[in-house]
Design an enzyme around this catalytic site. Structure first.
Site, PDB file in Angstrom:
ATOM      1  N   CYS A 175      -4.161  -2.743   5.972  1.00  0.00           N
ATOM      2  CA  CYS A 175      -4.100  -1.344   5.554  1.00  0.00           C
ATOM      3  C   CYS A 175      -5.379  -0.918   4.835  1.00  0.00           C
ATOM      4  CB  CYS A 175      -2.889  -1.164   4.631  1.00  0.00           C
ATOM      5  SG  CYS A 175      -2.612   0.523   4.083  1.00  0.00           S
TER       6      CYS A 175
ATOM      7  N   CYS B 229       0.832  -1.203   0.000  1.00  0.00           N
ATOM      8  CA  CYS B 229       0.000   0.000   0.000  1.00  0.00           C
ATOM      9  C   CYS B 229       0.868   1.255   0.000  1.00  0.00           C
ATOM     10  CB  CYS B 229      -0.930  -0.009   1.203  1.00  0.00           C
ATOM     11  SG  CYS B 229      -2.052   1.397   1.273  1.00  0.00           S
TER      12      CYS B 229
END
Length: 374
Positions: free
Chosen positions: A197, A101
């Protein structure tokens, strides 16, 4: 940089990014906020409510009197992060979505978006230090060792670091919360985010089974004795103890069982008793998908330190060889539960120099060929 630099600060709704914006504003910089929407499949208050996070981000911006932009990167997150992780789980690996991410969203899509808004510089609430020396950017651990997040940032190169700053790198978490309270931020005592995330904390197996079909199979000892049934090797990771539901079977003692291997082609989960069982120990590894902060690999052999998971203390090692996309590393001491799909990150003292994704390990035993254990 000029004394007054224009920054877009990534505001997550948490206290860290809020104080990052506060510190930059107090330094006299021109600040704007950006809230990213990256997950929309089931955004509810039970898990990861973007609306609640956005409300906190709005309150911070109102308190600081700065504008807030909202960007939707859900398509990019799904294609570049989540789908990639699903492919890794299906291989029997255990990926790290937080690292991916950062690489694909926070320091790629975000930087590009900031440039479209007319600024080349972004800031985040990561605990790390970005230091420029003679035109080259270096990534260092944060001063607060308990909060250091350089492990998650090893994929950043010179292009990203030239445009990014980490205002919290010199600060302790306790100081950050105190500054947030003094500033009147509603999130000053908000719990730190955990879990996947942008997706949040989940019951892992039920969540993943929505995307990967469960394929039950045998749980076996290294000797081939069946001691239970698993729900699919994708749902387990090396070193795992919880969730096996096999008790003290197979004529053994009541000691806990641990996952010591995954035979994905045969759909077998291999378990053994003992926290430090030899099948869990590795003397080295090979990693691919290499990223080097300096933009080029170091010379080998390289004596340095490495971490194969976030909370692990740095371990002394030698990087013996680096090819175009493979690094071979040998540890001074055998390491427990080195997991394919996770990242190995290299350090020279406090400086993070890069890392890669673990593909295979060098076992501290002789069972891997006989039992086909990965």
């Amino acid at each position: 940089m000029s004394p007054r630099t224009r920054y877009i600060v990534g505001l997550s709704g948490g206290v860290d990014s809020a104080v990052a914006a506060l510190l930059l504003l107090e330094q006299g910089h021109a600040i704007q906020g950006l809230f990213m929407r990256n997950w929309e499949d089931d955004d509810t208050a039970t898990y990861c409510s973007a609306e609640q996070d956005l409300a906190y981000a709005k309150q911070v911006c109102a308190q600081l009197d700065i504008p807030l932009h909202v960007a939707n990167f859900a398509h990019e997150y799904r294609a570049e992060v989540f789908d990639h992780c699903l492919r890794e789980y299906r291989r029997g690996h255990t990926p790290n979505p937080d690292i991916l991410c950062n690489q694909r969203i926070k320091f790629h899509a975000f930087i590009n978006y900031a440039q479209r808004l007319g600024t080349d510089h972004i800031a985040t609430g990561h605990y790390a230090r970005n230091i420029e020396r003679h035109g080259t950017y270096h990534l260092f651990k944060a001063k607060d060792a308990d909060k250091d997040q350089s492990y998650f940032l090893y994929t950043l190169g010179q292009r990203q670091l030239a445009r990014a700053t980490f205002p919290l790198g010199e600060h302790a978490k306790s100081t950050v919360r105190a500054l947030a309270e003094q500033a009147g931020f509603d999130n000053f005592d908000r719990k730190d985010s955990t879990g996947i995330c942008f997706i949040g904390e989940r019951a892992f197996r039920p969540f993943l089974s929505r995307y990967i079909q469960p394929t039950p199979g045998p749980i076996e000892t290294p000797e081939g004795v069946v001691v239970g049934r698993h729900q699919g090797v994708s749902f387990y990771t090396l070193g795992q103890r919880q969730g096996l539901e096999i008790g003290g079977r197979a004529g053994r003692s009541g000691k806990p069982w641990y996952v010591v291997g995954k035979d994905t082609p045969a759909n077998r989960l291999i378990v053994a008793q003992g926290h430090d069982h030899p099948l869990l120990m590795s003397v080295g590894l090979e990693a691919t998908e290499l990223c080097w902060v300096a933009g080029r690999p170091p010379s080998t052999p390289l004596r340095c330190f490495a971490k194969t998971r976030y909370r692990q203390p740095s371990q002394s090692c030698v990087v013996e060889a680096i090819t175009a996309d493979c690094a071979r590393t040998v540890f001074d001491q055998p390491q427990r539960a080195v997991v394919p799909g996770q990242s190995v990150v290299f350090y020279c003292d406090e400086e993070c120099i890069g890392g890669g994704v673990i593909q295979q390990t060098f076992p501290w035993h002789t069972h891997e060929t006989r039992y086909g254990i990965a």
